[in-house]
Write a protein that holds these residues in place. Structure first.
Motif, short mmCIF file in Angstrom:
data_model
loop_
_atom_site.label_atom_id
_atom_site.label_comp_id
_atom_site.label_asym_id
_atom_site.label_seq_id
_atom_site.Cartn_x
_atom_site.Cartn_y
_atom_site.Cartn_z
N SER A 132 5.38 -5.54 -1.23
CA SER A 132 5.33 -6.86 -0.58
C SER A 132 5.71 -6.75 0.90
O SER A 132 5.13 -7.44 1.75
CB SER A 132 6.23 -7.85 -1.30
OG SER A 132 7.57 -7.46 -1.22
N ALA A 156 7.90 -3.07 -6.02
CA ALA A 156 7.39 -4.40 -5.67
C ALA A 156 7.93 -4.87 -4.33
O ALA A 156 7.20 -5.48 -3.53
CB ALA A 156 7.76 -5.41 -6.76
N THR A 157 9.18 -4.55 -4.05
CA THR A 157 9.77 -4.91 -2.75
C THR A 157 9.05 -4.19 -1.63
O THR A 157 8.69 -4.80 -0.61
CB THR A 157 11.26 -4.53 -2.73
OG1 THR A 157 11.93 -5.18 -3.80
CG2 THR A 157 11.90 -4.92 -1.42
N GLN A 173 3.24 -7.66 4.06
CA GLN A 173 3.70 -8.53 5.13
C GLN A 173 3.57 -7.84 6.49
O GLN A 173 3.18 -8.45 7.48
CB GLN A 173 5.15 -8.94 4.88
CG GLN A 173 5.71 -9.87 5.92
CD GLN A 173 5.13 -11.26 5.81
OE1 GLN A 173 4.73 -11.70 4.74
NE2 GLN A 173 5.08 -11.95 6.92
#
Length: 110
Positions: free
Chosen positions: A7, A3-4, A11
């Motif tokens: 994301s 998930a890190t 970005q």
């Protein structure tokens, strides 16, 4: 972990779209010879974007290296080191209002 990375990549993709459409970076690319000597234009045209790409490389390297770890403790140590490096790069490359590289207010009045 995934998930890190997801994301961060989202970005990075949105930042690339803003980079391409920004008038500051268009000026930087069109007038490279003179804008390389202008601190704020150089920061947004070259330094910020290149440091964010380096942070993405560190994040990816940490994910790939942690997959080969034999224990969970080793895996989390590798992730902590590489993700920590990526976070430090990102935090040092954000155009804060107190940064000597840019002079931006936190909030703009329109």
């Amino acid at each position: 972990m995934k998930a890190t990375a997801i994301s961060f990549y989202i970005q990075l993709f949105l930042g690339f779209i803003l980079y391409v459409s920004s008038p500051i970076t268009q000026y930087f690319l069109q007038h490279f010879g003179e804008s390389i000597h202008l601190r704020q234009i150089r920061f947004f045209g070259m330094e910020h974007s290149s440091m964010m790409i380096i942070a993405a490389i560190c994040l990816t390297a940490g994910m790939l290296k942690s997959k080969n770890a034999d224990t969970d403790d080793r895996r989390f140590k590798i992730l902590l080191i590489w993700f920590g490096i990526a976070v430090m790069i990102v935090l040092s490359s954000i155009p804060w209002e107190f940064s000597p590289l840019t002079s931006r207010p936190s909030f703009r009045s329109f």
